[in-house]
Design a protein around this motif. Structure first.
Motif, short mmCIF file in Angstrom:
data_model
loop_
_atom_site.label_atom_id
_atom_site.label_comp_id
_atom_site.label_asym_id
_atom_site.label_seq_id
_atom_site.Cartn_x
_atom_site.Cartn_y
_atom_site.Cartn_z
N LEU A 336 42.28 27.74 28.68
CA LEU A 336 42.96 29.02 28.87
C LEU A 336 42.03 30.18 28.57
O LEU A 336 41.36 30.20 27.53
CB LEU A 336 44.19 29.10 27.95
CG LEU A 336 44.91 30.45 27.91
CD1 LEU A 336 45.54 30.78 29.27
CD2 LEU A 336 45.97 30.47 26.81
N GLU A 337 41.99 31.13 29.50
CA GLU A 337 41.25 32.38 29.29
C GLU A 337 42.23 33.54 29.40
O GLU A 337 43.13 33.50 30.23
CB GLU A 337 40.14 32.56 30.35
CG GLU A 337 38.95 31.66 30.15
CD GLU A 337 37.86 31.97 31.16
OE1 GLU A 337 36.74 31.46 30.98
OE2 GLU A 337 38.14 32.70 32.12
N ARG A 338 42.02 34.56 28.55
CA ARG A 338 42.89 35.74 28.64
C ARG A 338 42.06 37.00 28.45
O ARG A 338 41.16 37.05 27.61
CB ARG A 338 44.02 35.65 27.61
CG ARG A 338 43.57 35.73 26.18
CD ARG A 338 44.74 35.61 25.23
NE ARG A 338 45.13 34.22 25.03
CZ ARG A 338 46.16 33.84 24.28
NH1 ARG A 338 46.92 34.74 23.69
NH2 ARG A 338 46.46 32.56 24.13
N PHE A 339 42.40 38.01 29.28
CA PHE A 339 41.75 39.31 29.21
C PHE A 339 42.87 40.36 29.31
O PHE A 339 43.32 40.68 30.40
CB PHE A 339 40.74 39.50 30.35
CG PHE A 339 39.73 38.38 30.45
CD1 PHE A 339 38.58 38.41 29.69
CD2 PHE A 339 39.96 37.30 31.29
CE1 PHE A 339 37.65 37.37 29.77
CE2 PHE A 339 39.04 36.27 31.39
CZ PHE A 339 37.87 36.31 30.62
N LEU A 340 43.30 40.86 28.16
CA LEU A 340 44.49 41.71 28.14
C LEU A 340 44.17 43.12 27.65
O LEU A 340 43.45 43.30 26.67
CB LEU A 340 45.57 41.09 27.22
CG LEU A 340 45.98 39.64 27.52
CD1 LEU A 340 47.03 39.18 26.53
CD2 LEU A 340 46.48 39.51 28.94
N ASN A 341 44.72 44.09 28.34
CA ASN A 341 44.65 45.49 27.93
C ASN A 341 45.91 45.78 27.10
O ASN A 341 47.02 45.81 27.63
CB ASN A 341 44.60 46.41 29.16
CG ASN A 341 44.41 47.86 28.79
OD1 ASN A 341 44.72 48.29 27.69
ND2 ASN A 341 43.89 48.65 29.73
N TYR A 342 45.73 46.01 25.79
CA TYR A 342 46.87 46.14 24.88
C TYR A 342 47.46 47.56 24.85
O TYR A 342 48.38 47.81 24.09
CB TYR A 342 46.44 45.73 23.47
CG TYR A 342 46.24 44.24 23.33
CD1 TYR A 342 47.27 43.40 22.93
CD2 TYR A 342 45.01 43.67 23.65
CE1 TYR A 342 47.09 42.04 22.81
CE2 TYR A 342 44.81 42.30 23.53
CZ TYR A 342 45.85 41.49 23.13
OH TYR A 342 45.68 40.13 23.03
N GLU A 343 46.96 48.44 25.66
CA GLU A 343 47.44 49.82 25.65
C GLU A 343 48.48 50.11 26.75
O GLU A 343 49.01 51.21 26.81
CB GLU A 343 46.27 50.79 25.81
CG GLU A 343 45.28 50.71 24.66
CD GLU A 343 44.13 51.69 24.85
OE1 GLU A 343 44.10 52.34 25.92
OE2 GLU A 343 43.28 51.81 23.95
N LEU A 344 48.72 49.16 27.61
CA LEU A 344 49.60 49.39 28.77
C LEU A 344 51.07 49.18 28.40
O LEU A 344 51.44 48.17 27.79
CB LEU A 344 49.22 48.46 29.92
CG LEU A 344 47.76 48.56 30.39
CD1 LEU A 344 47.53 47.64 31.57
CD2 LEU A 344 47.42 49.99 30.77
N ILE A 345 51.88 50.15 28.79
CA ILE A 345 53.33 50.09 28.55
C ILE A 345 54.05 50.29 29.88
O ILE A 345 53.75 51.23 30.62
CB ILE A 345 53.78 51.17 27.55
CG1 ILE A 345 53.10 50.95 26.19
CG2 ILE A 345 55.30 51.16 27.39
CD1 ILE A 345 53.44 52.01 25.17
N VAL A 346 54.99 49.41 30.17
CA VAL A 346 55.78 49.51 31.39
C VAL A 346 57.25 49.60 31.02
O VAL A 346 57.66 49.19 29.93
CB VAL A 346 55.56 48.30 32.34
CG1 VAL A 346 54.13 48.23 32.78
CG2 VAL A 346 55.99 47.01 31.65
#
Length: 460
Positions: A336-346
């Protein structure tokens, strides 16, 4: 009453209204032009004759001169020294006080002519008259009187009544003949559409109407054909859907029925009973998932359904979904690989968002072989959207199947999917939910290299 008859009746009413309007207009012209011109001519004639008066008592020679002019004029013209003498000159009985009233006398003394119009019983018509004063200082020495019997409008109508009636009849005949032909031509496509709609409602979904000119009726025909085509396609999808549901339910039911009969009749060996029970349990779960997915999909396509929207930190929801399937990845040895932007809000419905992610992750795990890799990324796009991309190194999807992969029950490899317990509704649910959130789902794939599913959602 049919539309054609209604329009014909409307034409007839329009024709009659036109005749009445023409009659009223003719009367207005008669009053406004004919009578007005007569009055103007009489006033001018009376004033010109009054120029011959030089003052003092009115001479008999002037009276004879004016009376002689009256014999040659289109008007009845005469002059009198005393207004009471008018009753002797007029061709009808008239009261002196009614002819020249005190108010009229005052007006004559100012040098202004007096105009009158009234009906005369003896002549049976209206008469217009003008009295022009002959003044010597402030003394009224005489009056020049002009009158003209107006031609009655009914007399004019009767004179030309034969021509009028013949012309009106011919006009009505031509108007109704041409009008009916035009109406039949105009109403024909509407009748065809009515008959086609009746056939459509009776089950003939292949019915279509002819193309017409690009006017409102032509556009209506085009819309009808589009509607009929849409209904036909929807009916085909409905039949296909029912066939797929029947097929999907028939397989687990046949498994369950067969193994239950084997257990109940004692055909199954004791050492196989546990295995049969496990199969029955697996197929029961599969039927439950299928029914749940069908109910969800029907709910999402309903107009009454609404999402419970709220601002959500997207990376946290993605991680929560990953944690639910990490053990399955570990069992298959999937990296498993993950690349997440933690600043995004929807702004989204968190429960439905997790459902979308779980469906895509389940597919990725099912179609990725042992030792493969799954990558999950979350990034911003165009400063307005968040994009969740789930990629795998699985078997991939042929290009010919990509356009249909979001259709209900569509499978690239039906046997493999059924063995792994899929319902064939997961991506259809994801696609519908993405659209309800104001976003999109895009699938890219290459056979033998893997599949990438991107969910695009608007940022807060």
């Amino acid at each position: 009453m049919s539309l054609s008859r209604k329009l014909s009746f409307a034409l007839l009413i329009a024709f009659l209204v036109s005749i009445v309007y023409a009659s009223l207009f003719s009367y207005m012209l008669y009053e406004g032009l004919y009578v007005k011109n007569l009055k103007t001519d009489m006033l001018q004639t009376g004033k010109r004759l009054a120029l011959s008066y030089e003052g003092g008592a009115v001479r008999d020679s002037l009276i004879n001169e004016i009376n002689g002019f009256g014999e040659k004029s289109q008007f009845e013209v005469f002059a009198v020294k005393n207004p009471r003498e008018l009753s002797m000159c007029l061709p009808f009985e008239i009261d002196y006080n009614a002819l020249i009233s005190g108010e009229d006398r005052e007006k004559l003394l100012t040098g202004s002519p007096v105009y009158k119009k009234g009906h005369v019983k003896r002549l049976g018509r209206d008469v217009i008259s003008v009295a022009v004063p002959l003044l010597d200082g402030k003394r009224l020495e005489g009056i020049i009187y002009l009158y003209y019997p107006l031609e009655n409008l009914s007399e004019m109508t009767l004179r030309y009544s034969a021509y009028w009636l013949v012309g009106a009849f011919l006009f009505l005949l031509v108007a109704l003949t041409l009008g009916n032909k035009w109406l039949k031509k105009t109403v024909k496509p509407l009748i065809e559409m009515k008959n086609a709609a009746r056939e459509l409602s009776s089950g003939n979904l292949a019915v279509r109407v002819a193309n017409y000119h690009d006017d409102e009726i032509g556009q209506l025909a085009k819309t009808f054909n589009e509607m009929a085509e849409s209904v036909q396609k929807e009916d085909e999808r409905r039949k296909e859907f029912l066939a797929n549901v029947s097929h999907e339910l028939r397989t687990p039911l046949s498994y369950m029925k067969g193994y239950m009969e084997a257990i109940q009749t004692g055909v199954a060996k004791k050492e196989d009973i546990e295995q049969y029970e496990n199969i029955i349990w697996r197929e029961t779960n599969r039927m439950e998932r299928l029914v749940d997915d069908l109910l969800d999909l029907a709910k999402f396509e309903s107009r009454e359904f609404s999402l419970k929207m709220a601002p959500i930190p997207l990376a946290q929801t993605v991680e929560e979904s990953i944690n639910k399937v990490k053990h399955r990845m570990a069992e298959k040895g999937i990296e498993l690989e993950r690349f997440l932007n933690y600043e995004l809000i929807v702004e989204a419905d968190e429960e439905r968002l997790i459902q979308m992610l779980m469906n895509v992750l389940d597919n990725a795990i099912n179609y990725t072989d042992t030792g493969g890799k799954i990558s999950v990324s979350l990034a911003m796009e165009d400063s307005s959207f968040a994009v969740i991309t789930i990629s795998d190194t699985g078997q991939g999807i042929p290009e010919a199947d990509l356009a249909k992969i979001t259709e209900r029950f569509y499978r690239v490899d039906k046997a493999r999917t059924r063995k792994q317990g899929g319902t064939g509704l997961g991506l259809a649910i994801v696609d519908r939910l993405a659209k309800l959130h104001g976003g999109t789902m895009v699938i890219a794939s290459e056979v033998g290299k893997g599949t990438s599913v991107s969910i695009r959602l608007p940022l807060v």
